[in-house]
Design a protein around this motif. Structure first.
Motif: not given
Length: 458
Positions: A39-42, A91-109, A122-128
């Motif tokens: 998974f790539t960080p985002l 937005l970045h569909y043309a620049d991404l390789a699929f399947p696109f595997r990302r993780f993101q850890i960040g604050k949400v409100y 609070f922080y959420q830690a997501d993978i998709d």
């Protein structure tokens, strides 16, 4: 001049240094676990244009959002990490390789009512995993293995990943002629653990949903199918051939179960559970919830599932995916509350506190430099304080070692090192002191996870 009394807003977590180190260590382990699975960080902006962020929103979500005007611009704080991901992929569909595997850890409100264990920031830690047009079912089998490896790395042992498939549920409700009510039924059934079967039956047969008592009994009988995974799958096979969608869902669930052992998930940590529906209509296939076996009252600590069209509000392209989310701030609060945080973990900002005992600081600075070169965190303490105050400071920050350099040590090219845990003190040549401290620190930190479960008595 009147002083403003300092305060932190209700629903916002602010940690003392020791706990912050433990929290950051959890984040570090999550990043490491996700990266091992490719998974790539985002990182997406915390603030988005309201019309972009709220393209899909409505109802409760829109009521809870933090929204404001800056000049003529309508802005909102992100309320989850999924909507920003959808925007990003579109937005970045043309620049991404699929399947696109990302993780993101960040604050949400979310501007919900603050209460114990619930937060507005609070922080959420997501993978998709996002596919382009299609996404293979094996990805849905891989997700539980990532959950398993992640929580194991954190130090949790007694947890269970519960899995179901929405196609099975939708197919079953179609057999009963309840397709048009299936969403309402699933949201109601999702409350089963909180309110019990009698209240669920009352809601199902009540005015709002309005199914018959016979239908409600059939639903409760169906979701009560229990046993090991093979037993549940065998019981479900008895419903085969009555609806195509049900059969498709059962085939997917069987595939997920089949691959779990190859992905390294033991049977003890995984269960097919027909009560799991996830309240959102967003999910269309496999769904997941993870619970702590000794604290089921806490609810799910990691949830998610399969969805068919991530970015339908931003693009015409079909972008199916599967993902999970950990509410990290809430999980940390629960772990602290239940005594699960490991107090043996080194949380000091430095491994060695160096106390120069002479006017000339060069030997102490040189020793600090050698320690840092060996990967040991070193702090020089040069404040003009009494010796007792210096040692009180060392105690308060919890530093494992204190090093003294006085005239005697400097004349021998040595250093006196005190182990603050045992109280033992020895004088060693400088080079030997560096290697000894580095070795002992590695031994001390080996296998020390941020979470240590209390002793469990079966």
């Amino acid at each position: 001049m009147a002083k403003q009394k300092p305060r932190t807003l209700s629903g916002f977590m602010e940690l003392l240094p020791q706990r912050q180190v433990q929290f950051d260590r959890m984040v570090e382990l999550l990043r490491s676990s996700y990266s091992r699975y490719g998974f790539t960080p985002l990182d997406t902006p915390v603030i988005e244009a309201s019309e972009v962020l709220l393209a899909k929103a409505g109802g409760e979500t829109e009521k809870q959002i933090y929204r404001f005007l800056k000049g003529d611009t309508d802005l909102s704080l992100r309320f989850d990490l999924t909507v920003p991901l959808a925007k990003y992929v579109a937005l970045h569909y043309a620049d991404l390789a699929f399947p696109f595997r990302r993780f993101q850890i960040g604050k949400v409100y979310r501007g919900e009512r603050a209460q114990r264990g619930r937060f507005r920031e609070f922080y959420q830690a997501d993978i998709d995993i996002i596919g382009d047009g299609k996404l293979d079912i094996v990805n849905e089998a891989e997700i539980p293995s990532i959950i398993y490896q992640t929580f194991t790395a954190l130090g949790l042992k007694r947890f269970q990943i519960r899995v179901n498939n929405r196609k099975i549920l939708n197919g079953f409700y179609a057999m009963l002629g309840l397709t048009d009510k299936s969403g309402d039924i699933m949201r109601t059934v999702d409350k089963l653990e909180k309110i019990g079967p009698e209240k669920v039956a009352a809601l199902l047969t009540g005015e709002e949903i309005g199914i018959t008592s016979e239908q409600a009994d059939e639903i409760l009988k169906f979701i009560a199918i229990q046993g090991d995974n093979d037993h549940v799958l065998a019981a479900l096979a008895g419903y085969q051939g009555r609806h195509e969608l049900f059969d498709h869902g059962l085939e997917e669930l069987t595939t997920v179960v089949k691959y779990l052992s190859a992905f390294g998930v033991p049977q003890t940590h995984f269960a097919v559970d027909l009560t799991i529906a996830r309240g959102l209509d967003y999910y269309t296939g496999t769904v997941y919830e993870t619970t702590m076996l000794d604290h089921p009252e806490i609810g799910s600590i990691c949830s998610g599932g399969r969805y068919d069209n991530l970015a339908e509000y931003y693009t015409d392209k079909q972008l199916p995916g599967v993902g999970i989310s950990i509410g990290l701030t809430r999980l940390f609060f629960v772990l602290e509350d239940q005594g699960y945080l490991n107090e043996e973990m080194v949380t000091a900002p430095a491994d060695v506190l160096i106390l120069p005992m002479t006017q000339d600081l060069a030997p102490a600075i040189s020793f600090a430099t050698q320690l840092r070169s060996a990967g040991v965190r070193a702090q020089l303490y040069t404040e003009q304080k009494k010796f007792k105050q210096k040692m009180t400071y060392a105690d308060k920050i919890g530093v494992p070692y204190v090093a003294f350099l006085g005239d005697d040590e400097i004349s021998q090219n040595a250093v006196s090192v005190k182990d603050m845990t045992t109280g033992q003190q020895e004088t060693l040549p400088v080079s030997e002191a560096v290697s000894t401290i580095a070795t002992k620190l590695n031994e001390r930190m080996a296998g020390v996870e941020p979470i240590r479960e209390p002793d469990h008595k079966a």
